[in-house]
Design an enzyme around this catalytic site. Structure first.
Site: not given
Length: 458
Positions: A61, A126, A210, A213, A236, A239, A273, A324
């Protein structure tokens, strides 16, 4: 196999899938694939000899551009700081990065990753649009720049163009500072198609919604169904506690519960995560074969929380590690803090172990290798024929390895001091690091310094 013999290395001790073995001859072809791994072999004249050889680790990641933020967000605000306040700073920084600067930052990051023992990276990419929020003339422009940085550094890559359509659950409109991230299902599929010619021994292309949400369930299904069934998918999830509360308010379910209710999650998924999960979600993840993508240094830096590792291990779950936001570029540090976080939380030692493997260093390295390889969608993670010739040679002259029994080598690498014990790194059959230095280290660092000066002058 990819072609004729290109190189070989004799290891007095090598970590094979079945454990440490002595006198191992490793051979690879011109395509960068291992063709033969023979233990109890005899040294061959003229062949380089190494004392300790490990498979290179997979960084599952990465957000490469965030490397340039290092150290800039460690200032307390007027109120409590969290992931969400950090995100606001990251958004402001991301608004100004050009594609060329992104390539330069990524190249520096990948050099650092190689020097510390990562030989592959999964780029959760992204930042797709220009500063005005329009797609570039080449829709895959920024992804191509990160892939160019991977080629320059020599690291292997799984590129994951990100689906990012909403600011929150319920298809909330994106904020102005998120304009560079905006993609819909068609955009992502166009980028994946544009990157198809780059797929090969060193490159795979998957995709990444992503988060729940930022991407709707229907969109996620559309892209997942359009991709070949063997392509990796990363997301994700869970998290932060705030995300969990938002998901509960929207759906009545926690994020992992909601994902599994809506989508057929299987072994090609990597759940990044998954910090805040309950026992039923741990069981769902483990049973599906999905990989938990754990990033302990970033999760600690952002104050996210601790993944329930012991429970996940007991359930037979698979995991790997990633850097990350790149507050660290070391797989040793990720694995060390993965274990140390559990020790602090549980007030006990040697958590990451099983009855079959009681050596914590060996368990962490081997398990993270397997999880990272699975998440990458590439033939990685083992010194075995057919896998990429990605390996690390340890510095056997270092005091931390002096007189160490072979069973304690990985324990020493992970838990004995902070010196980097990686001496040489082979990636895709090419030596990229020798005596601790990357072959293009100076030129890449000089370009990175110029880019930092430009960005910090804004």
């Amino acid at each position: 196999m990819g072609g004729a013999l290109s190189g070989c290395l004799f290891a007095r001790h090598a970590l094979l899938p079945q454990g440490w073995r002595r006198d191992v001859l490793l051979e690879w072809d011109a395509a960068g694939d291992l063709t033969a791994v023979t233990d109890n072999a005899a040294p061959l004249p003229g062949v380089e000899v190494a004392e300790y050889v490990l498979p290179g680790m997979v960084n599952l990641h990465s957000h490469a551009f965030q490397r340039a933020l290092g150290g800039m967000t460690e200032v307390a605000g007027d109120g409590p700081d969290s992931f969400w306040t950090w995100r606001d700073l990251m958004y402001r920084f991301a608004r100004h990065i050009t594609p060329q600067q992104m390539e330069t930052i990524a190249a520096q990051l990948f050099v650092e990753c190689l020097r510390h023992g990562y030989t592959a990276v999964c780029e959760f990419h992204y930042l797709q649009r220009d500063m005005a929020g329009a797609l570039y003339a080449r829709p895959a422009e920024t992804a191509e720049r990160v892939l160019a940085a991977a080629r320059l550094s020599g690291i292997g890559m799984t590129m994951l163009p990100v689906l990012y359509s909403h600011a929150g659950f319920g298809e909330q409109a994106l904020k102005e500072e998120q304009a560079r991230f905006r993609t819909n299902a068609d955009d992502v599929l166009r980028i994946v198609e544009a990157l198809a010619p780059q797929r090969g021994g060193q490159v795979e292309v998957g995709f990444a919604p992503h988060s729940l949400r930022a991407a709707g369930v229907a969109q996620i299904r559309e892209v997942a169904q359009a991709l070949p069934a063997d392509r990796p998918i990363h997301i994700h999830i869970a998290e932060q506690q705030g995300e969990v509360r938002q998901c509960l308010d929207y759906s009545g379910r926690r994020p992992v519960q909601y994902l599994y209710d809506q989508i057929d999650v299987d072994a090609r998924w990597c759940l990044v995560h998954a910090t805040h999960v309950q026992p039923d979600e741990v069981a769902l993840m483990a049973a599906s074969g999905a990989v938990a993508g754990l990033c302990p240094t970033t999760e600690a830096n952002l104050g996210d929380g601790l993944f329930p590792l012991a429970e996940f291990i007991a359930a037979g779950g698979r995991f790997g590690v990633g850097s990350d936001s790149h507050v660290s570029q070391s797989p040793v540090e990720e694995l060390r803090w993965l274990e140390y976080g559990q020790r602090l939380q549980r007030q006990q030692r040697n958590v990451a172990a099983t009855p079959e493997q009681r050596h914590v260093g060996d368990y962490l390295w081997q398990t993270a290798l397997q999880g990272g390889a699975q998440a990458s969608g590439r033939k990685l993670g083992a010194l075995a024929p057919g896998c990429r010739a990605d390996l690390l040679v340890l510095d056997d002259a270092h005091v931390n390895l002096c007189g160490v029994a072979i069973a304690d080598v990985l324990g020493s690498v992970l838990f004995c001091g902070n010196d980097k014990l990686v001496r040489d790194v082979l990636c895709g059959g090419q030596w990229q690091v020798r005596d601790g230095r990357h072959v293009a280290q100076d030129a890449i660092a000089a370009a990175y310094k110029r880019t930092l000066a430009q960005l910090r002058a804004l």
